[in-house]
Design a protein around this motif. Structure first.
Motif, short mmCIF file in Angstrom:
data_model
loop_
_atom_site.label_atom_id
_atom_site.label_comp_id
_atom_site.label_asym_id
_atom_site.label_seq_id
_atom_site.Cartn_x
_atom_site.Cartn_y
_atom_site.Cartn_z
N PRO A 284 0.91 -1.10 0.08
CA PRO A 284 0.12 -0.07 -0.10
C PRO A 284 0.73 1.41 -0.07
N GLN A 285 1.94 1.35 0.53
CA GLN A 285 2.73 2.43 0.92
C GLN A 285 3.69 2.78 -0.52
N LEU A 286 3.91 1.74 -1.24
CA LEU A 286 4.76 1.87 -2.27
C LEU A 286 4.13 1.78 -3.70
N GLU A 287 2.97 0.87 -3.70
CA GLU A 287 2.49 0.52 -5.11
C GLU A 287 1.11 0.71 -5.23
N PHE A 288 0.46 1.83 -4.33
CA PHE A 288 -0.78 2.30 -4.59
C PHE A 288 -0.65 3.75 -4.84
N SER A 289 -1.49 4.47 -5.62
CA SER A 289 -1.56 5.97 -5.84
C SER A 289 -2.86 6.22 -6.04
N LEU A 290 -3.42 7.46 -5.36
CA LEU A 290 -4.86 7.57 -5.32
C LEU A 290 -4.80 9.26 -5.72
N MET A 291 -5.72 9.48 -6.73
CA MET A 291 -6.04 10.96 -7.00
C MET A 291 -7.33 11.29 -6.73
N PRO A 292 -7.52 11.77 -5.11
CA PRO A 292 -8.78 11.97 -4.55
C PRO A 292 -9.60 13.26 -5.43
N ILE B 75 3.34 10.14 -10.76
CA ILE B 75 4.68 10.46 -10.82
C ILE B 75 5.60 9.19 -10.50
N LYS B 76 4.89 8.26 -9.63
CA LYS B 76 5.66 7.05 -9.53
C LYS B 76 4.96 5.99 -10.13
N PRO B 77 5.67 4.80 -10.34
CA PRO B 77 4.88 3.62 -10.92
C PRO B 77 4.20 3.09 -9.75
N ALA B 78 3.01 2.25 -10.12
CA ALA B 78 2.12 1.48 -9.02
C ALA B 78 1.48 0.49 -9.68
N GLN B 79 1.10 -0.35 -8.68
CA GLN B 79 0.32 -1.53 -8.96
C GLN B 79 -1.16 -1.23 -9.35
N LEU B 80 -1.59 -0.14 -8.61
CA LEU B 80 -2.97 -0.02 -8.57
C LEU B 80 -3.09 1.58 -8.45
N PHE B 81 -3.82 2.18 -9.54
CA PHE B 81 -4.04 3.55 -9.34
C PHE B 81 -5.69 3.71 -9.31
N ILE B 82 -5.96 4.64 -8.52
CA ILE B 82 -7.75 5.00 -8.40
C ILE B 82 -7.74 6.73 -8.50
N PHE B 83 -8.62 7.02 -9.46
CA PHE B 83 -8.88 8.49 -9.79
C PHE B 83 -10.29 8.71 -9.44
N ASP B 84 -10.65 9.55 -8.61
CA ASP B 84 -11.95 10.05 -8.22
C ASP B 84 -12.35 11.13 -8.86
N GLU B 85 -13.31 11.10 -9.59
CA GLU B 85 -13.51 12.26 -10.57
C GLU B 85 -12.62 13.13 -11.14
N PRO B 86 -11.53 12.42 -11.64
CA PRO B 86 -10.18 13.26 -11.79
C PRO B 86 -10.46 14.55 -12.87
N THR B 87 -11.37 14.71 -13.74
CA THR B 87 -11.68 15.78 -14.82
C THR B 87 -12.44 16.87 -14.12
N VAL B 88 -13.12 16.93 -12.97
CA VAL B 88 -13.66 17.90 -12.27
C VAL B 88 -13.06 19.30 -12.65
N GLY B 89 -13.62 20.36 -13.22
CA GLY B 89 -12.82 21.64 -13.12
C GLY B 89 -11.99 21.66 -14.31
N MET B 90 -11.52 20.72 -15.32
CA MET B 90 -10.72 20.95 -16.23
C MET B 90 -11.63 21.43 -17.40
N ASP B 91 -10.77 22.06 -18.37
CA ASP B 91 -11.26 22.56 -19.68
C ASP B 91 -11.18 21.54 -20.48
N LEU B 92 -11.98 21.38 -21.69
CA LEU B 92 -12.11 20.53 -22.59
C LEU B 92 -10.50 20.18 -23.22
N GLU B 93 -9.63 20.99 -23.49
CA GLU B 93 -8.24 20.62 -23.86
C GLU B 93 -7.54 19.79 -22.93
N THR B 94 -7.77 20.31 -21.52
CA THR B 94 -6.91 19.64 -20.56
C THR B 94 -7.60 18.25 -20.18
#
Length: 300
Positions: A137-145, A209-228
């Motif tokens: 969990p500390q090394l191979e997991f990454s979360l974008m809340p 930025i770091k490699p991981a075995q599991l990535f979780i993204f929670d509503e990652p594009t909220v607030g982004m413009d269409l190009e982003t």
């Protein structure tokens, strides 16, 4: 003429991800003619290009080259998870994620999606049930809340350098990362003064930025413009490892994800392969509306 089984595999995987020969060539830094020769069995990619192809298609090398079955090792398994605050949020959640899977988690507002993510991340504990994590969990997991976790008074480049130092990423080129993320012009800007979209871009960069075995993204594009948003999906498409994404961008689910989970009233009520949905002549929007509708109540 060389064996063309690899060529057919490249064609199939390229078409599955809706990648043209020109687009694939651009990502591999080769000519379109080179892609055409690989697909026609007139030449074969070298080992470095094979590795890049496996990363772009998010498959094992054995699957890419030999068409061996993908090794479906379980990354994460949840069994009968329950969580209650003033009222039940999660009632009986069970599912597994496997390596290389790209899974979309869908559900209405208040369905318990973010609570589920916080349980997987270890921020809270379930009232009952088990979570089996087959990664460190500390090394191979990454979360974008859903909410940005940033240090407002710091400058953008300082925040990246801090994460690089904490994660001991000695080979990371910070200026190159900032340029690729389209944040170079903001590198000396105080984070608190960034726009909402810029903060989400920075949050995404810190997540991957770091490699991981599991990535979780929670509503990652909220607030982004269409190009982003377009840039976000392009970058996400290059991630290896398993990904679980909370999103309602149905167009992207249609061509990016392997599988969808529907969380409704605290239970996973549907778990389906995207290819199966398409095989029934449905798109994800139609499938979601059909499975997430509230039954009409009769007062007779």
């Amino acid at each position: 003429m060389q064996n063309n089984s690899l060529g057919k595999q490249i064609i199939r995987l390229r078409q599955k991800q809706q990648l043209s020969q020109a687009k694939l060539a651009e990502r591999l830094f080769v000519s379109r003619q080179a892609i055409s020769k690989w697909e026609n069995g007139e030449a074969e990619p070298d080992l470095d290009k094979l590795v890049q192809l496996s990363q772009i298609f998010n498959v094992d090398l054995d699957y890419l080259v030999l068409n061996h079955p993908m090794h479906q090792a379980s990354i994460l398994t949840l069994s009968k998870i329950r969580k209650k605050y003033q009222q039940p949020i999660l009632r009986d959640v069970s599912f597994s994620l496997h390596n290389h899977e790209r899974v979309a988690l869908l559900g209405s507002n208040g369905a318990g999606k973010t609570t589920l993510v916080n349980l997987i991340a270890g921020r809270i504990r379930p009232d009952s049930g088990t979570i089996q994590r087959n990664y460190q969990p500390q090394l191979e997991f990454s979360l974008m809340p859903q909410q940005n976790v940033l240090i407002g008074p710091m400058r953008v480049q300082e925040m990246i350098e801090l994460e690089v130092s904490i994660s001991q990423l000695k080979t990371v080129d910070v200026p190159e990362l900032l340029k690729r993320a389209n944040l170079w012009d903001q590198r000396n800007q105080v984070i608190g003064s960034l726009s909402g979209g810029q903060k989400r871009k920075l949050m995404f960069l810190l997540t991957v930025i770091k490699p991981a075995q599991l990535f979780i993204f929670d509503e990652p594009t909220v607030g982004m413009d269409l190009e982003t948003i377009d840039r976000f999906w392009q970058h996400l498409d290059q991630i290896t490892g398993a990904t679980l994404v909370i999103t309602h961008d149905f167009n992207q689910i249609d061509h990016y994800f392997d599988r969808v989970l529907l969380l409704r009233e605290g239970v996973i009520t549907a778990d389906e392969r995207v290819a199966t949905i398409h095989a029934h002549n449905q798109n994800l929007d139609t499938w979601y509306r059909q499975h997430n509708q509230t039954p009409e109540v009769s007062y007779e």
